[in-house]
Design a protein around this motif. Sequence first.
Motif, PDB file in Angstrom:
ATOM      1  N   GLU A  29     -15.169  12.779-130.173  1.00 32.59           N
ATOM      2  CA  GLU A  29     -15.080  13.218-128.783  1.00 32.59           C
ATOM      3  C   GLU A  29     -15.664  14.617-128.618  1.00 32.59           C
ATOM      4  O   GLU A  29     -16.404  14.894-127.659  1.00 32.59           O
ATOM      5  CB  GLU A  29     -13.625  13.190-128.308  1.00 32.59           C
ATOM      6  CG  GLU A  29     -13.018  11.803-128.177  1.00 32.59           C
ATOM      7  CD  GLU A  29     -12.581  11.219-129.521  1.00 32.59           C
ATOM      8  OE1 GLU A  29     -12.269  10.016-129.561  1.00 32.59           O
ATOM      9  OE2 GLU A  29     -12.567  11.970-130.533  1.00 32.59           O
ATOM     10  N   ARG A  50     -14.037  18.271-118.184  1.00 36.62           N
ATOM     11  CA  ARG A  50     -14.133  16.812-118.173  1.00 36.62           C
ATOM     12  C   ARG A  50     -13.378  16.225-119.348  1.00 36.62           C
ATOM     13  O   ARG A  50     -13.367  16.803-120.454  1.00 36.62           O
ATOM     14  CB  ARG A  50     -15.598  16.373-118.221  1.00 36.62           C
ATOM     15  CG  ARG A  50     -16.374  16.714-116.949  1.00 36.62           C
ATOM     16  CD  ARG A  50     -17.862  16.679-117.147  1.00 36.62           C
ATOM     17  NE  ARG A  50     -18.325  15.377-117.618  1.00 36.62           N
ATOM     18  CZ  ARG A  50     -19.606  15.117-117.882  1.00 36.62           C
ATOM     19  NH1 ARG A  50     -20.523  16.087-117.753  1.00 36.62           N
ATOM     20  NH2 ARG A  50     -19.981  13.936-118.299  1.00 36.62           N
ATOM     21  N   PRO A  51     -12.702  15.096-119.162  1.00 37.93           N
ATOM     22  CA  PRO A  51     -11.951  14.481-120.273  1.00 37.93           C
ATOM     23  C   PRO A  51     -12.851  14.188-121.464  1.00 37.93           C
ATOM     24  O   PRO A  51     -14.006  13.762-121.300  1.00 37.93           O
ATOM     25  CB  PRO A  51     -11.404  13.194-119.668  1.00 37.93           C
ATOM     26  CG  PRO A  51     -11.416  13.418-118.187  1.00 37.93           C
ATOM     27  CD  PRO A  51     -12.593  14.288-117.918  1.00 37.93           C
TER      28      PRO A  51
END
Length: 437
Positions: A257, A435-436
Motif C-alpha cells: 500500500e 487518500r486511503p
Amino acid sequence: MKTTALAEAVVAGAEPAELERLDVPSVYRAAHLRKDEVGSFDQDDEDKDVRRTLHVGEVPMPELAEDEVLVAVMASAINYNTVWSAMFEPVPTFAFLERFGRSDARHDLPVHVLGSDAAGVIVRTGRAVRRWRVGDRVVTSPAYVDGEDPVVQHDGMLAGDLRAWGFETNFGGLADFAVVKATQLLAKPRHLSWEEAACNMLCASTAYRMLVGERGARMKQGDVVLLWGATGGLGGYGVQLVRNGGGIPVGVVGTQEKAELLRRMGCPYVVDRSQLDGGLADEKGWRRLGAEIRRQVGEDPAIVFEHTGRETFGASVYVAKRGGAVVTCGSSSGYAHEYDNRHLWMKLKRIIGSHGANYQECHEVNRLISLGMVHPTLSAVYPLEGAAEAARAVQLNQHVGKVGVLALAPSEDLGVEDHALRARIGEDRLRLFRRPL
C-alpha cells in the motif's frame, strides 16, 4: 476548558488592534508531560505506551522575553521527538529543562509543553522584535538558538546552546498558545489550511538540509538517492526534493500500500522491505538490497537518506556507492548502530551527520512550499484533546506522512487565503497523503 476572549478573537479573525486590547490568559490548554511521572515505565516494558504520560490540560502562561512572540496556535503536528519525550527516552526531557533553567528559569517547570511544529497568529511581541507584528499569520521553525552566539552567523545548527523547540525547551506547539523566538518565524503559506501549514517545517527543513543544503549531501542532477521510510514524515519530503532537484529517488517502504502511494507521488523506483527474503540483519540481506536497487536503477546509490538507525544503518553503509554518502539525522529504531567499517574506509564513503536546519534553510524550504513546489504530507488530523492518540499512532508507525493536531482551529480546511494557487496545484496533489492506502 473554557476558551478565552483572546482565543475566540483569533478564531473569529479579529483585527490586530482588538488582539492587542484583549488580555493574555494566565493559563492555557496544552499537551504536556508531568515531572512526577518520570520513571513510570519499567526498563523492561515492551510497550511504553505514550498515552499513559501525555496529558492535555491547563498549564501556566509564561512571560515573554524581549526577543520572543506569543503565537495563538491554530494547528500543530506530531514529530518523533514527541514520542521520545513521552517515553522519557533516551533521557527524560526534564533534564533538558533543568539545564536550560540555569540561564532561563521560566523553562524549568514540573510540566513540559511539547510540540516542535505550529501554525498560528501572533498575539504579542517582545519589545526587541522588529520584523513581526500582532496579527501576522506564521509557521514556526524548530531551531531555538542564541542570536548573540557568533557561530550562528555561519550556521545556527553549530550553536553551543542549540535546542529543539518543544523538545529541549518548554512552551511548544501542541497547545492553544506557544512561545517562540522571532528567529523561528516564517510567513504561513497562503494556499494551505492551518493543519497543512503546521505539518511541514520540522521534517521538510530537515530533509532539505540533508539533501540540498551545502552542509548535507549536496545532491546533484542524476544522483541516485535511496530513501528509507519514503512515505514517512521525513521521507515524503525527501522524495519530493530529490525529484525537484533532478535526482533519481529509490523509496524503501514496508507494505504494498505504501509502495503504491510512492508511485502516486511520482517515485518510479520502489523497494518493499517485506519482499526482501531474510531481512537486513546481516551482509547477505545487504547484498540482496543492493542487488534489487541495481536491478531497478542500474547502479548503486550516490546518497542514502538515513533516519531509521539501528535496523538499517549497516545496510545503508554497504549499499552506498564507492565515494558515496550516508546522511543521517536520527535513529528512530535505536541509536546504537553497527556496520562493517571496511565498506566505509576501503570504498571512500562518507557518513554525514545532519541535525535540523538553520534559519536560512528553513526559509528556503518554506519558499518552495509557498510556491507550491513542495506539498504537505499530512495524512490524518486529531483534535488537541486527542494528542496522545495522535502520538500513539506515530509510535506504532500506523501512519504515513505527518499527523496533524488542531489546537484553536475549530475544524479542518480553514485558513486558506490564496485559493487561486490552490486551484492551480490541485486538491489531488495537496491531499495525496489523505487518500486511503
